[in-house]
Write a protein that holds these residues in place. Structure first.
Motif, PDB file in Angstrom:
ATOM      1  N   ASN A   5      46.115  81.942  15.911  1.00 50.82           N
ATOM      2  CA  ASN A   5      46.580  82.474  14.351  1.00 50.82           C
ATOM      3  C   ASN A   5      46.109  84.201  14.549  1.00 50.82           C
ATOM      4  O   ASN A   5      45.512  84.704  15.701  1.00 50.82           O
ATOM      5  CB  ASN A   5      44.634  82.205  13.772  1.00 50.82           C
ATOM      6  N   ASP A   6      47.557  84.939  14.066  1.00 54.86           N
ATOM      7  CA  ASP A   6      47.585  85.928  14.175  1.00 54.86           C
ATOM      8  C   ASP A   6      46.540  86.916  13.876  1.00 54.86           C
ATOM      9  O   ASP A   6      46.639  87.797  13.874  1.00 54.86           O
ATOM     10  CB  ASP A   6      49.328  86.454  13.943  1.00 54.86           C
ATOM     11  N   GLY A   7      45.671  86.498  12.822  1.00 54.46           N
ATOM     12  CA  GLY A   7      44.674  87.350  12.124  1.00 54.46           C
ATOM     13  C   GLY A   7      43.570  87.124  13.538  1.00 54.46           C
ATOM     14  O   GLY A   7      42.350  88.371  12.808  1.00 54.46           O
ATOM     15  N   VAL A   8      43.642  86.435  14.359  1.00 54.37           N
ATOM     16  CA  VAL A   8      42.455  86.649  14.937  1.00 54.37           C
ATOM     17  C   VAL A   8      42.397  86.871  16.478  1.00 54.37           C
ATOM     18  O   VAL A   8      43.730  87.116  16.937  1.00 54.37           O
ATOM     19  CB  VAL A   8      41.526  85.043  15.591  1.00 54.37           C
ATOM     20  N   ARG A   9      42.391  87.761  17.025  1.00 56.50           N
ATOM     21  CA  ARG A   9      42.298  88.820  18.467  1.00 56.50           C
ATOM     22  C   ARG A   9      41.660  89.013  19.204  1.00 56.50           C
ATOM     23  O   ARG A   9      41.400  88.419  20.188  1.00 56.50           O
ATOM     24  CB  ARG A   9      42.385  90.747  18.482  1.00 56.50           C
ATOM     25  N   VAL A  10      40.738  88.306  19.252  1.00 58.71           N
ATOM     26  CA  VAL A  10      38.659  87.936  20.263  1.00 58.71           C
ATOM     27  C   VAL A  10      37.754  86.527  19.029  1.00 58.71           C
ATOM     28  O   VAL A  10      38.384  86.788  18.035  1.00 58.71           O
ATOM     29  CB  VAL A  10      37.888  88.949  20.135  1.00 58.71           C
ATOM     30  N   ILE A  11      37.680  86.011  19.715  1.00 60.70           N
ATOM     31  CA  ILE A  11      36.855  84.750  19.734  1.00 60.70           C
ATOM     32  C   ILE A  11      35.484  85.093  19.942  1.00 60.70           C
ATOM     33  O   ILE A  11      35.325  85.386  21.872  1.00 60.70           O
ATOM     34  CB  ILE A  11      37.572  83.809  20.154  1.00 60.70           C
ATOM     35  N   VAL A  12      34.355  84.592  19.432  1.00 58.75           N
ATOM     36  CA  VAL A  12      32.961  84.483  19.704  1.00 58.75           C
ATOM     37  C   VAL A  12      33.209  82.701  19.552  1.00 58.75           C
ATOM     38  O   VAL A  12      32.809  82.397  18.539  1.00 58.75           O
ATOM     39  CB  VAL A  12      31.954  85.135  19.156  1.00 58.75           C
ATOM     40  N   LEU A  13      32.038  82.336  20.704  1.00 60.20           N
ATOM     41  CA  LEU A  13      31.982  80.906  20.640  1.00 60.20           C
ATOM     42  C   LEU A  13      30.322  81.015  20.284  1.00 60.20           C
ATOM     43  O   LEU A  13      29.934  81.415  21.139  1.00 60.20           O
ATOM     44  CB  LEU A  13      31.986  80.450  21.900  1.00 60.20           C
ATOM     45  N   LYS A  14      29.960  80.199  19.455  1.00 56.51           N
ATOM     46  CA  LYS A  14      28.523  80.406  19.175  1.00 56.51           C
ATOM     47  C   LYS A  14      28.318  79.081  18.805  1.00 56.51           C
ATOM     48  O   LYS A  14      28.713  78.185  18.239  1.00 56.51           O
ATOM     49  CB  LYS A  14      27.960  81.651  17.934  1.00 56.51           C
TER      50      LYS A  14
END
Length: 249
Positions: free
Chosen positions: A44-53
Motif C-alpha cells: 500500500n503506497d499510503g503506508v510507509r511504516v507498520i505498527v503491529l499490535k
C-alpha cells in the motif's frame, strides 16, 4: 468478542491489530489473516511504516491455539498449522516496510516469535516472555530462527530449556528483543506513535533499503521454516504431547 485483524492508516502509518478472545491465541484463520494484512500494507503506497499490535491490555499473544492443536490428527495437518507461523514470519521478513512491534503484556511461544520478527519492538514492563513449547512435548522450531536472530543462542537456549518460566521484560530488553520498555500502556503508545510518525517522514527508499540490510542472510527462511513446521507437525501427534494438550482442553 470475535477474533479480528484490522488495518488502520493514519499519517502514513499502518496500524495492524489482531485479537482473539482467548488471550490473543493464534488459530490458523487469524495467522492467515495477519499474514495477508501485512502483505497488503506492504504493498500500500499510503503506508510507509507498520505498527503491529494486539487488542486488549493484558496479553500480547498466547501463542498457538491449543484448541486447534488438540484437533490435529495427522502430520500433514500439523505441518499446515505450524506453517501458519512460518508464513507469517516470512511475510514480516519480506515486507518492504519497517514493522514496529507494540507489546503491551505477556507473550508466549509463537507470540515471542512474532515480536522477534518485527524490525523494532517496544513494550511495557509487564511484557514478560516465555517459550513453553518443550513443556508440552514440542519445541520452538519454527520461531527459533527469528528469536535466535534477536536474542542470541545463549538466551534462546536458556528460555527453551527453562520452558515453564516467564522471563521479565527487562531480560527481553537486555537480550535485544525489546529496544525499550515503559511503565504504562499509555507511555508505550505515545512512544510507538512518535517513532512511527517520525520514520514515516523519512525517505521511503532509504527505509526500504535498510529493511533489506536488516534481513540479510535470511534468504533461505522460506524453506527452513517450512522444514521446521514439518518437525512440529509430527511432534504434536506424539503420545506425550497429546496427553499434555488434553489438560488444556
Amino acid at each position: 468478542m470475535q477474533p479480528y485483524v484490522t488495518l488502520t492508516i493514519k499519517n502514513n502509518v499502518g496500524f495492524i491489530e489482531f485479537f482473539h478472545p482467548n488471550k490473543n491465541a493464534m488459530p490458523s484463520e487469524v495467522l492467515s489473516q495477519l499474514e495477508q494484512t501485512i502483505s497488503d500494507a506492504g504493498n500500500n503506497d499510503g503506508v510507509r511504516v507498520i505498527v503491529l499490535k494486539s487488542g486488549g491490555d493484558r496479553t500480547f499473544c498466547a501463542g498457538a491455539s491449543f484448541n486447534e492443536l488438540i484437533a490435529i490428527e495427522d502430520a500433514e495437518t500439523g505441518k499446515q498449522f505450524f506453517s501458519g507461523f512460518a508464513n507469517l514470519i516470512n511475510a514480516m521478513r519480506k515486507c518492504p516496510k519497517l514493522i514496529i512491534g507494540r507489546v503491551q503484556g505477556k507473550t508466549v511461544g509463537g507470540g515471542v516469535g512474532i515480536a522477534a520478527a518485527t524490525d523494532y519492538c517496544l513494550a511495557t514492563k509487564y511484557a514478560s516472555i516465555r517459550l513453553s513449547e518443550l513443556s508440552i512435548g514440542i519445541g520452538p522450531f519454527v520461531i527459533e530462527p527469528a528469536v535466535f536472530r534477536k536474542i542470541g543462542k545463549t538466551a534462546m537456549t536458556q528460555m527453551t530449556i527453562d520452558a515453564e518460566t516467564f522471563f521479565t521484560s527487562e531480560f527481553a530488553r537486555d537480550k535485544g528483543l525489546y529496544a525499550d520498555i515503559f511503565d504504562t500502556v499509555e507511555a508505550l503508545d505515545l512512544a510507538v506513535k512518535s517513532l512511527a510518525e517520525k520514520l514515516a517522514s523519512y525517505n521511503p527508499d532509504a527505509l526500504f533499503e535498510m529493511k533489506k540490510v536488516f534481513w540479510e542472510g535470511t534468504e533461505d527462511w522460506d524453506d527452513l521454516l517450512t522444514e521446521r513446521a514439518e518437525i512440529s507437525g509430527k511432534l504434536v501427534l506424539s503420545e506425550f504431547t497429546r496427553k499434555m494438550l488434553k489438560r488444556f482442553r
